[in-house]
Design a protein around this motif. Structure first.
Motif, PDB file in Angstrom:
ATOM      1  N   ALA A 402      -1.051   2.878  -4.192  1.00 37.54           N
ATOM      2  CA  ALA A 402      -2.045   2.699  -4.993  1.00 37.54           C
ATOM      3  C   ALA A 402      -3.387   3.140  -4.628  1.00 37.54           C
ATOM      4  N   ALA A 403      -3.976   2.591  -3.427  1.00 36.94           N
ATOM      5  CA  ALA A 403      -5.039   2.949  -2.875  1.00 36.94           C
ATOM      6  C   ALA A 403      -5.232   4.446  -2.443  1.00 36.94           C
ATOM      7  N   ALA A 404      -4.038   4.768  -2.040  1.00 35.87           N
ATOM      8  CA  ALA A 404      -3.780   6.469  -1.571  1.00 35.87           C
ATOM      9  C   ALA A 404      -4.247   7.151  -2.919  1.00 35.87           C
ATOM     10  N   ALA A 405      -3.266   6.843  -4.075  1.00 36.24           N
ATOM     11  CA  ALA A 405      -3.546   7.721  -5.267  1.00 36.24           C
ATOM     12  C   ALA A 405      -4.814   7.505  -5.967  1.00 36.24           C
ATOM     13  N   ALA A 406      -5.824   6.443  -5.720  1.00 37.73           N
ATOM     14  CA  ALA A 406      -6.860   6.173  -6.217  1.00 37.73           C
ATOM     15  C   ALA A 406      -8.062   6.790  -5.594  1.00 37.73           C
ATOM     16  N   ALA A 407      -7.642   7.171  -4.068  1.00 40.78           N
ATOM     17  CA  ALA A 407      -8.738   7.781  -3.480  1.00 40.78           C
ATOM     18  C   ALA A 407      -8.973   9.218  -3.443  1.00 40.78           C
ATOM     19  N   PRO A 408     -10.210   9.959  -3.450  1.00 38.78           N
ATOM     20  CA  PRO A 408     -10.269  11.163  -3.440  1.00 38.78           C
ATOM     21  C   PRO A 408      -9.934  11.900  -2.265  1.00 38.78           C
ATOM     22  N   ARG A 409      -9.580  13.227  -2.286  1.00 43.97           N
ATOM     23  CA  ARG A 409      -9.245  13.848  -1.134  1.00 43.97           C
ATOM     24  C   ARG A 409     -10.130  13.805   0.353  1.00 43.97           C
ATOM     25  N   GLY A 410      -9.639  13.510   1.241  1.00 41.62           N
ATOM     26  CA  GLY A 410     -10.515  13.285   2.489  1.00 41.62           C
ATOM     27  C   GLY A 410     -10.620  11.658   2.721  1.00 41.62           C
ATOM     28  N   GLN A 411     -10.210  10.732   1.672  1.00 38.59           N
ATOM     29  CA  GLN A 411     -10.638   9.441   2.058  1.00 38.59           C
ATOM     30  C   GLN A 411      -9.339   8.627   1.962  1.00 38.59           C
ATOM     31  N   THR A 412      -8.016   9.378   1.911  1.00 42.63           N
ATOM     32  CA  THR A 412      -6.763   8.726   1.679  1.00 42.63           C
ATOM     33  C   THR A 412      -6.653   7.687   2.852  1.00 42.63           C
ATOM     34  N   GLY A 413      -6.798   8.093   4.020  1.00 45.74           N
ATOM     35  CA  GLY A 413      -6.570   7.167   5.215  1.00 45.74           C
ATOM     36  C   GLY A 413      -7.277   5.834   5.048  1.00 45.74           C
ATOM     37  N   VAL A 414      -8.693   5.971   5.080  1.00 46.91           N
ATOM     38  CA  VAL A 414      -9.408   4.790   4.935  1.00 46.91           C
ATOM     39  C   VAL A 414      -9.228   3.985   3.716  1.00 46.91           C
ATOM     40  N   ALA A 415      -8.883   4.454   2.885  1.00 48.53           N
ATOM     41  CA  ALA A 415      -8.629   3.938   1.405  1.00 48.53           C
ATOM     42  C   ALA A 415      -7.433   2.840   1.836  1.00 48.53           C
ATOM     43  N   THR A 416      -6.502   3.414   2.241  1.00 48.31           N
ATOM     44  CA  THR A 416      -5.070   2.655   2.568  1.00 48.31           C
ATOM     45  C   THR A 416      -5.651   1.747   3.672  1.00 48.31           C
ATOM     46  N   GLY A 417      -6.046   1.996   4.741  1.00 49.98           N
ATOM     47  CA  GLY A 417      -6.543   1.071   5.688  1.00 49.98           C
ATOM     48  C   GLY A 417      -7.109   0.001   5.208  1.00 49.98           C
ATOM     49  N   LEU A 418      -8.053   0.213   4.278  1.00 46.33           N
ATOM     50  CA  LEU A 418      -8.847  -1.136   3.661  1.00 46.33           C
ATOM     51  C   LEU A 418      -7.817  -1.995   3.229  1.00 46.33           C
ATOM     52  N   THR A 419      -6.766  -1.797   2.672  1.00 44.90           N
ATOM     53  CA  THR A 419      -5.986  -2.565   1.970  1.00 44.90           C
ATOM     54  C   THR A 419      -5.390  -3.555   3.105  1.00 44.90           C
ATOM     55  N   ASN A 420      -5.149  -3.013   4.309  1.00 37.98           N
ATOM     56  CA  ASN A 420      -4.723  -3.940   5.279  1.00 37.98           C
ATOM     57  C   ASN A 420      -5.854  -4.636   5.835  1.00 37.98           C
ATOM     58  N   THR A 421      -7.162  -4.156   5.988  1.00 38.63           N
ATOM     59  CA  THR A 421      -8.262  -4.985   6.582  1.00 38.63           C
ATOM     60  C   THR A 421      -8.554  -6.123   5.780  1.00 38.63           C
ATOM     61  N   THR A 422      -8.438  -5.934   4.128  1.00 36.75           N
ATOM     62  CA  THR A 422      -8.745  -6.823   3.373  1.00 36.75           C
ATOM     63  C   THR A 422      -7.776  -8.002   3.354  1.00 36.75           C
ATOM     64  N   LYS A 423      -6.514  -7.354   3.431  1.00 37.20           N
ATOM     65  CA  LYS A 423      -5.314  -8.395   3.637  1.00 37.20           C
ATOM     66  C   LYS A 423      -5.755  -9.400   4.747  1.00 37.20           C
ATOM     67  N   THR A 424      -5.960  -8.795   5.842  1.00 38.37           N
ATOM     68  CA  THR A 424      -5.994  -9.597   6.953  1.00 38.37           C
ATOM     69  C   THR A 424      -6.943 -10.493   6.946  1.00 38.37           C
ATOM     70  N   ILE A 425      -8.275 -10.156   6.422  1.00 34.43           N
ATOM     71  CA  ILE A 425      -9.520 -11.100   6.194  1.00 34.43           C
ATOM     72  C   ILE A 425      -9.122 -12.154   5.244  1.00 34.43           C
ATOM     73  N   GLY A 426      -8.350 -11.855   4.068  1.00 33.67           N
ATOM     74  CA  GLY A 426      -7.934 -12.991   3.296  1.00 33.67           C
ATOM     75  C   GLY A 426      -6.733 -14.050   3.800  1.00 33.67           C
ATOM     76  N   GLY A 427      -5.861 -13.403   4.517  1.00 36.35           N
ATOM     77  CA  GLY A 427      -4.778 -14.230   5.537  1.00 36.35           C
ATOM     78  C   GLY A 427      -5.631 -14.980   6.493  1.00 36.35           C
ATOM     79  N   SER A 428      -6.778 -14.596   7.113  1.00 36.36           N
ATOM     80  CA  SER A 428      -7.542 -15.217   8.071  1.00 36.36           C
ATOM     81  C   SER A 428      -8.343 -16.448   7.473  1.00 36.36           C
ATOM     82  N   PHE A 429      -8.757 -16.177   6.253  1.00 35.35           N
ATOM     83  CA  PHE A 429      -9.504 -17.196   5.594  1.00 35.35           C
ATOM     84  C   PHE A 429      -8.473 -18.412   5.077  1.00 35.35           C
ATOM     85  N   ALA A 430      -7.439 -17.979   4.664  1.00 37.89           N
ATOM     86  CA  ALA A 430      -6.296 -18.749   4.086  1.00 37.89           C
ATOM     87  C   ALA A 430      -6.096 -19.879   5.287  1.00 37.89           C
ATOM     88  N   SER A 431      -5.495 -18.982   6.555  1.00 32.53           N
ATOM     89  CA  SER A 431      -4.928 -19.841   7.532  1.00 32.53           C
ATOM     90  C   SER A 431      -5.888 -20.994   8.033  1.00 32.53           C
TER      91      SER A 431
END
Length: 507
Positions: A402-431
């Motif tokens: 979904a992040a890839a589909a919502a990102a403009p061309r040239g920002q696909t990788g960083v948009a998908t990578g952010l989903t991993n980063t934010t998920k990691t931060i959420g998991g760290s906070f919860a742990s």
């Protein structure tokens, strides 16, 4: 002799359109995610033996996990952005090579420090899935079916990830026994697997087409990395040292405050590390928020679920399962993840992506909130975990696509990578928070029931909050649309990249 008259019908099999997403491309990336899953599951049954091999205490293993978490949080956005700039295949190969070298270093490590460095370097593997999704999306962009094909492919990649995790968890302990319970040769198996997939990507995966005229926002990435390291390290120390350590909160606060100058810098930069204007779009920010809220349950709740399953029912709650039975329970949960990802891939053709995300978030919320009234029997716990697992599997596949589909061309990788980063931060906070909650009011050998109820309520509430955020996404978001269309209703779906200044080095 006369020349046959053309019938107008094709006389040969038509060639595949350039840029089409092929079975071989997805197949090679399937192998990469299979290796990623093996890395995640293989070491788990060996932790006690690794501790003995290194001559350290059980609690010291937390530093390995913390180091890997910190490195992945700091490097995933940078590697994903470099993929957008230099080619996603190139950065995938580099990250696989680093992970392979780190895996071989674990085989040779004989002391705590060397093992810590090598284990931490394995954290760059967290960027594999975002880069793979970006590769697939870029490959399909020219055919006009990138979003739909990426959703189906992402579901298959998540299936590979979970199958690999199960295979790794089952194989690690058995290979250890077969090799005479020797740790170094046992650790060689994942190193071999990762080394092999390097060549699979090298020879089997085509490169993406990055935009020309890009520049690396070094200052932006430096500030972002420092902020993420401060926040995630503060959360890690919160879990290790408890809420009474003032410097833990100072570390977290410093990381959050750094986002202010970072944001100002990004808004001024012509090619920022993270495009905050794109991040603020109605089709993007709910996805990133959902990833962070999803991390609470998918990463933060696994240890509490395992300890609850092992708690003696004499306390009035818990299942009293031994290690073998607990592994079966976790295995059933992983199978539910696989089914959820598979169903997402199958139904992505007929159901709107936004609807799939909403259903998945509701399943996660339902699964965890059912723990509140139903948690006393194995059947109840398994039912709840399967429901949550189905939704979690779908979300793991759906969020990066979904992040890839919502990102403009040239920002696909960083948009998908952010989903991993934010998920990691959420998991760290919860742990960190769950660790404190479960200790508060705990007895001599078990956490309190109130602590477990709090964990489940927080996980369920987080999923409901994600559902609410996803309701704000436009109905047509994440679907294939005509060139130039914008489901947000904003101008310019393609990024405006400023040309390099005169005499300025362009990457």
């Amino acid at each position: 002799m006369t020349t046959p008259r053309s019938t107008g019908l094709p006389t040969a099999t038509p060639r595949r359109r350039p840029g089409s997403i092929t079975l071989s491309l997805v197949g090679f990336l399937f192998l990469v995610e299979l290796a990623s899953g093996i890395l995640q599951g293989y070491y788990v049954p060996l932790i006690s033996d690794i501790v003995t091999h290194l001559g350290i205490h059980d609690a010291d293993f937390n530093w390995f996990e913390a180091g890997q978490l910190l490195l992945s949080a700091a490097t995933v956005p940078l590697l994903a952005k470099l993929g957008d700039m230099l080619g996603h295949k190139r950065m995938l190969l580099i990250s696989i090579a680093v992970t392979a070298l780190a895996s071989w270093a674990l085989v040779l490590a004989q002391d705590f420090t060397t093992f810590l460095i090598a284990w931490s370097l394995q954290g760059v593997a967290a960027v594999w899935l975002p880069l793979e999704v970006a590769l697939i999306f870029d490959r399909g962009r020219r055919t006009g079916t990138a979003a739909a094909a990426t959703r189906r492919s992402a579901g298959l990649l998540v299936v590979a990830l979970e199958v690999g995790a199960i295979a790794g968890a089952l194989g690690g302990g058995r290979l250890f026994a077969a090799l005479g319970e020797q740790v170094p040769p046992t650790l060689g198996a994942p190193a071999i697997v990762v080394s092999l997939v390097f060549f699979a990507v090298l020879f089997g995966v085509p490169e993406s087409e990055p935009l020309a005229g890009r520049r690396l926002d070094g200052g932006g990435f430096a500030l972002l990395a420092l902020s993420l390291v401060l926040v995630t390290s503060g959360l890690t120390f919160l879990r290790l040292n408890g809420p009474g350590a003032w410097w833990v909160w100072a570390c977290i606060a410093a990381g959050v405050l750094l986002l202010v100058p970072w944001g100002r810098l990004e808004l001024k930069h012509p090619d920022p590390a993270i495009d905050l204007r794109t991040l603020g779009r109605r089709s993007m920010w709910p996805i990133q928020l959902t990833a962070g809220l999803f991390g609470i349950s998918v990463l933060g709740a696994q240890v509490p679920l395992s300890t609850y399953a092992g708690t003696d029912p004499a306390n009035g709650y818990g299942l009293g399962l031994d290690a073998g039975d607990r592994s079966i329970v976790i295995g059933i949960y992983l199978v539910a993840l696989i089914v959820g990802a598979s169903v997402f891939a199958a139904l992505s053709r007929v159901i709107r992506p936004r609807t799939m995300l909403l259903i998945a978030a509701l399943l996660v919320a339902l699964g965890y909130l059912l723990f509140v009234p139903f948690h006393l029997t194995l059947a109840e716990v398994l039912t709840n975990m399967v429901i949550a697992g189905l939704g979690s599997g779908a979300l793991v596949a759906a969020l990066p696509s979904a992040a890839a589909a919502a990102a403009p061309r040239g920002q696909t990788g960083v948009a998908t990578g952010l989903t991993n980063t934010t998920k990691t931060i959420g998991g760290s906070f919860a742990s960190s928070v769950f660790g404190v909650v479960l200790v508060t009011g705990a007895g001599m050998s078990a956490a309190s029931l109130g602590g477990y109820l709090t964990v489940w309520i927080v996980c369920g509430a987080g999923a409901l909050a994600a559902f609410g955020a996803l309701l704000l996404v436009p109905r047509s978001a994440f679907s294939d649309s005509e060139p130039g269309s914008d489901p947000d209703g904003d101008a310019a779906a393609e990024p405006i990249v400023a040309p390099p200044e005169p005499h300025a080095p362009a990457v």
